[in-house]
Design a protein around this motif. Structure first.
Motif, PDB file in Angstrom:
ATOM      1  N   GLU A  12       0.428  -1.352  -0.190  1.00  0.00           N
ATOM      2  CA  GLU A  12       0.181   0.114   0.124  1.00  0.00           C
ATOM      3  C   GLU A  12       0.659   1.607   0.494  1.00  0.00           C
ATOM      4  O   GLU A  12       0.738   2.403   0.306  1.00  0.00           O
ATOM      5  CB  GLU A  12      -0.964   0.099   1.150  1.00  0.00           C
ATOM      6  N   HIS A  13       1.969   1.036  -0.026  1.00  0.00           N
ATOM      7  CA  HIS A  13       3.068   2.113  -0.201  1.00  0.00           C
ATOM      8  C   HIS A  13       2.786   3.129   1.236  1.00  0.00           C
ATOM      9  O   HIS A  13       2.413   4.727   1.139  1.00  0.00           O
ATOM     10  CB  HIS A  13       3.217   3.338  -1.611  1.00  0.00           C
ATOM     11  N   THR A  14       2.823   2.757   2.519  1.00  0.00           N
ATOM     12  CA  THR A  14       2.020   3.293   3.678  1.00  0.00           C
ATOM     13  C   THR A  14       3.356   3.017   4.845  1.00  0.00           C
ATOM     14  O   THR A  14       3.514   2.277   5.218  1.00  0.00           O
ATOM     15  CB  THR A  14       0.377   2.814   4.132  1.00  0.00           C
ATOM     16  N   GLN A  33       1.041   7.751   3.694  1.00  0.00           N
ATOM     17  CA  GLN A  33       0.603   7.244   2.185  1.00  0.00           C
ATOM     18  C   GLN A  33       1.770   7.439   1.255  1.00  0.00           C
ATOM     19  O   GLN A  33       1.400   8.777   1.139  1.00  0.00           O
ATOM     20  CB  GLN A  33      -0.627   6.047   1.634  1.00  0.00           C
ATOM     21  N   GLY A  34       2.511   6.899   0.732  1.00  0.00           N
ATOM     22  CA  GLY A  34       2.845   7.229  -0.754  1.00  0.00           C
ATOM     23  C   GLY A  34       3.488   8.516  -1.243  1.00  0.00           C
ATOM     24  O   GLY A  34       4.568   8.269   0.585  1.00  0.00           O
ATOM     25  N   GLU A  38       0.916  10.892   2.367  1.00  0.00           N
ATOM     26  CA  GLU A  38       0.036  11.925   2.756  1.00  0.00           C
ATOM     27  C   GLU A  38      -0.620  11.095   4.069  1.00  0.00           C
ATOM     28  O   GLU A  38      -1.111   9.688   3.856  1.00  0.00           O
ATOM     29  CB  GLU A  38      -1.127  11.718   1.219  1.00  0.00           C
ATOM     30  N   PRO A  39      -1.477  12.012   4.840  1.00  0.00           N
ATOM     31  CA  PRO A  39      -1.988  11.365   6.567  1.00  0.00           C
ATOM     32  C   PRO A  39      -3.119  10.933   5.591  1.00  0.00           C
ATOM     33  O   PRO A  39      -3.738  11.183   5.370  1.00  0.00           O
ATOM     34  CB  PRO A  39      -1.975  12.114   6.963  1.00  0.00           C
ATOM     35  N   LEU A  40      -3.047   8.975   6.061  1.00  0.00           N
ATOM     36  CA  LEU A  40      -4.531   8.403   6.400  1.00  0.00           C
ATOM     37  C   LEU A  40      -5.471   8.423   7.490  1.00  0.00           C
ATOM     38  O   LEU A  40      -6.855   8.708   7.302  1.00  0.00           O
ATOM     39  CB  LEU A  40      -4.548   7.269   5.466  1.00  0.00           C
TER      40      LEU A  40
END
Length: 111
Positions: A12-14, A33-34, A38-40
């Motif tokens: 998940e590239h997390t 992520q990514g 980016e905050p999920l």
């Protein structure tokens, strides 16, 4: 005693950042992520439980996500990288701010 670490999930590239208690339960969790990280999620177990009791769990999870629901000892395939409390707090505060800003943006029809 609390412990802080991060772990990468390649599928998940997390990056997952965790604060866990002595029994391995997640107290706070951040997910980035990514390549831009980016905050999920930036969830607190205590807040999640309070939202569940108040009947506002869906609202809480929409803004902050949730924490893992099993102790870290039961996880497979993760390689933890230890963090200091200060390193975790920096990531935590940044992610919380981003999650709250995203929720405000969504509530005003911006996304």
């Amino acid at each position: 005693m609390r412990h802080w670490f991060r772990s990468y999930w390649a599928e998940e590239h997390t990056w997952f950042y965790f604060e866990v208690d002595a029994d391995g339960w997640v107290n706070r969790q951040v997910e980035l992520q990514g390549p831009r990280q980016e905050p999920l999620a930036a969830a607190s177990l205590v807040e999640w439980q309070a939202a569940q009791a108040a009947g506002t769990l869906a609202d809480y999870e929409r803004v902050f996500g949730a924490t893992a629901d099993v102790p870290v000892q039961e996880w497979e395939g993760h390689e933890p990288h230890d963090l200091t409390a200060e390193e975790f707090e920096t990531v935590w505060l940044t992610a919380r701010t981003a999650c709250q800003a995203g929720a405000r943006h969504r509530s005003t029809g911006g996304g």
